[in-house]
Design a protein around this motif. Structure first.
Motif, short mmCIF file in Angstrom:
data_model
loop_
_atom_site.label_atom_id
_atom_site.label_comp_id
_atom_site.label_asym_id
_atom_site.label_seq_id
_atom_site.Cartn_x
_atom_site.Cartn_y
_atom_site.Cartn_z
N LEU A 1 81.19 22.86 81.66
CA LEU A 1 80.87 22.41 83.01
C LEU A 1 79.55 23.08 83.40
CD1 LEU A 1 81.76 20.74 85.48
CD2 LEU A 1 82.84 22.84 86.36
N MET A 2 78.51 22.28 83.60
CA MET A 2 77.18 22.78 83.94
C MET A 2 76.88 22.43 85.40
SD MET A 2 73.54 21.74 82.10
CE MET A 2 73.75 19.97 82.39
N ARG A 3 76.30 23.38 86.11
CA ARG A 3 75.90 23.14 87.49
C ARG A 3 74.37 23.04 87.58
NH1 ARG A 3 78.01 23.37 92.54
NH2 ARG A 3 79.99 24.27 91.80
N LEU A 4 73.91 21.88 88.07
CA LEU A 4 72.48 21.69 88.29
C LEU A 4 72.08 22.35 89.61
CD1 LEU A 4 72.14 17.90 87.34
CD2 LEU A 4 71.89 19.90 85.85
N GLY B 1 70.45 17.32 67.69
CA GLY B 1 69.65 17.64 66.52
C GLY B 1 69.30 19.11 66.48
N ARG B 2 68.22 19.46 65.79
CA ARG B 2 67.82 20.86 65.63
C ARG B 2 67.11 21.35 66.89
NH1 ARG B 2 67.09 22.63 60.25
NH2 ARG B 2 65.03 23.47 60.69
N ILE B 3 67.53 22.51 67.37
CA ILE B 3 66.93 23.10 68.56
C ILE B 3 66.59 24.56 68.30
CG2 ILE B 3 68.17 21.54 70.13
CD1 ILE B 3 70.03 23.92 70.77
N TYR B 4 65.65 25.08 69.08
CA TYR B 4 65.31 26.50 69.04
C TYR B 4 66.05 27.23 70.16
CZ TYR B 4 61.42 25.48 65.85
OH TYR B 4 60.68 25.09 64.77
N GLN B 5 66.57 28.40 69.83
CA GLN B 5 67.24 29.22 70.84
C GLN B 5 66.91 30.70 70.61
OE1 GLN B 5 71.52 28.54 70.98
NE2 GLN B 5 71.23 27.13 72.67
N ARG B 6 66.92 31.44 71.73
CA ARG B 6 66.86 32.89 71.66
C ARG B 6 68.11 33.41 72.36
NH1 ARG B 6 62.47 35.85 70.59
NH2 ARG B 6 61.05 34.14 71.19
N PRO B 7 68.89 34.31 71.71
CA PRO B 7 70.13 34.81 72.34
C PRO B 7 69.86 35.38 73.73
CG PRO B 7 70.01 35.49 70.05
CD PRO B 7 68.69 34.87 70.37
N CYS C 1 72.50 25.14 78.50
CA CYS C 1 72.52 24.67 79.88
C CYS C 1 71.21 24.99 80.59
CB CYS C 1 73.69 25.30 80.64
SG CYS C 1 75.32 24.71 80.13
N THR C 2 70.72 26.19 80.38
CA THR C 2 69.45 26.60 81.01
C THR C 2 68.31 25.69 80.57
OG1 THR C 2 70.17 28.92 81.13
CG2 THR C 2 67.80 28.49 81.25
N HIS C 3 68.24 25.41 79.28
CA HIS C 3 67.16 24.58 78.75
C HIS C 3 67.28 23.13 79.22
CE1 HIS C 3 66.28 27.55 75.21
NE2 HIS C 3 65.94 28.02 76.41
N MET C 4 68.52 22.62 79.29
CA MET C 4 68.69 21.25 79.78
C MET C 4 68.28 21.14 81.25
SD MET C 4 72.35 20.19 77.98
CE MET C 4 72.44 18.61 78.84
N CYS D 1 66.53 22.98 87.01
CA CYS D 1 67.20 24.21 86.57
C CYS D 1 68.72 24.01 86.58
CB CYS D 1 66.82 25.42 87.42
SG CYS D 1 65.07 25.87 87.24
N ALA D 2 69.44 24.84 85.83
CA ALA D 2 70.89 24.71 85.73
C ALA D 2 71.47 25.98 85.14
CB ALA D 2 71.26 23.51 84.85
N HIS D 3 72.77 26.14 85.31
CA HIS D 3 73.46 27.25 84.66
C HIS D 3 74.85 26.80 84.22
CE1 HIS D 3 75.08 27.74 88.80
NE2 HIS D 3 76.18 28.17 88.17
N MET D 4 75.44 27.54 83.31
CA MET D 4 76.78 27.23 82.82
C MET D 4 77.80 27.73 83.84
SD MET D 4 78.57 28.43 79.24
CE MET D 4 79.17 30.02 79.87
N GLU D 5 78.65 26.81 84.31
CA GLU D 5 79.67 27.15 85.30
C GLU D 5 80.96 27.59 84.62
OE1 GLU D 5 80.83 26.88 89.60
OE2 GLU D 5 78.93 26.95 88.54
#
Length: 314
Positions: free
Chosen positions: A89-92, A110-116, A160-163, A170-174
């Motif tokens: 559940l993501m909150r915009l 597909g393939r994505i870049y992420q930093r922990p 979620c942040t990147h989406m 902007c968004a965060h994981m709820e």
């Protein structure tokens, strides 16, 4: 990083099971609140057995946590590599139409870049992960519910942040729930209360509920490359011998250097090993070294020493 705990709680419920059932996997429905390590430790205390788990879930994340018991803890590293599935559940932070949300979801497949994230326990090095499927299930105002299948080690909070950034709001994981880890699904999961109740019944003489909960360690290698060995070669592999082609009955496809499961003709897991050649480079029954065992799970002596008999005949 795997969690491994050794329980010192008496004989434990696990000893009430037949010996063949004392090694296996419990799929636990982790609740929100405790860490994966805490939940795993509680399972160990309930069962009175050594345990390990297959992938860390944040305290506020619920869902599938595969807990290995007994000698099955040796496959923990393998389970860490399995793909995962989540419902999130993501909150915009602003308004966005569903068609734009759907379009962004496709962009992140597909393939994505992420930093922990900064709060993670690993180094914050840039990494590549694959999103196998990202499906928008529902949109209610600024709340977006989606399902994602991804590589192990994918950070859904970061996704979620990147989406949100891609949407320009902007968004965060709820909220987050893991619905699958490798071949283990939430339909197979049991709560800690279920496990405790089953242990109480086992102490009272009815071990069947507990027996039905524990899955064979072979479940951990379902779908991975396999080499089936002849009965006469099993004991040699159990003692650390490199598997030769003359001991192979059949195999699936694999490449050189891949991790393969060495199985008996009855479907029992003998060991995990490294392929010394690709499957296309040999045929069952031919000479040559095929697999070097790395993690042996079957006890030596389970099968007769066929290699000694062969030595006498020669």
């Amino acid at each position: 990083m795997t969690g491994r705990e050794e329980s010192r709680a008496g004989a434990g419920c696990i000893t009430l099971l037949p010996e063949a059932c004392r090694t296996g996997i419990f799929v636990i429905d982790k609740p929100r609140g405790p860490t994966s390590h805490q939940v795993t430790a509680w399972v160990g205390e309930i069962l009175g057995a050594k345990v390990g788990h297959s992938g860390t879930l944040d305290p506020q994340v619920s869902g599938v946590l595969a807990v290995m018991v007994g000698d099955a803890v040796r496959v923990a590293r393998l389970l860490l590599q399995h793909g995962k599935e989540y419902v999130c559940l993501m909150r915009l932070h602003g308004d966005a139409p569903r068609d734009e949300i759907e379009a962004v979801a496709k962009e992140f497949s597909g393939r994505i870049y992420q930093r922990p994230p900064r709060r993670s326990a690993v180094k914050r090095n840039l990494r590549i992960r694959k999103i196998h499927e990202l499906e928008i299930l529902d949109v209610d105002g600024r709340l977006v519910l989606f399902r994602v299948r991804c590589d192990a080690g994918t950070y859904i909070r970061t996704l979620c942040t990147h989406m949100g950034l891609a949407l320009g709001v902007c968004a965060h994981m709820e909220e987050l729930r893991r619905t699958r880890s490798g071949h283990f699904a939430e339909e197979q999961a049991h709560t800690l209360h279920d496990l405790q109740d089953a242990c109480m019944r086992a102490r009272e003489g009815d071990a069947e509920p507990l027996r039905q909960m524990i899955l064979p360690v072979e479940e951990a290698v379902a779908g991975m490359p396999q080499v089936v060995v002849r009965d006469t070669a099993v004991d040699a592999v159990c003692r650390g011998a490199v598997l030769a082609g003359v001991g192979v009955a059949s195999h699936t496809g694999f490449g050189k250097g891949e991790t393969v499961a060495v199985m008996t003709q009855k479907g029992e897991l003998v060991a995990l090993g490294e392929a010394l050649v690709g499957s296309s480079a040999f045929k069952p029954g031919q000479p040559g070294l095929i697999v070097a065992p790395k993690t042996v799970l079957m006890k030596a002596g389970t099968y007769p020493r066929g290699w000694k008999k062969a030595a006498r005949q020669s």
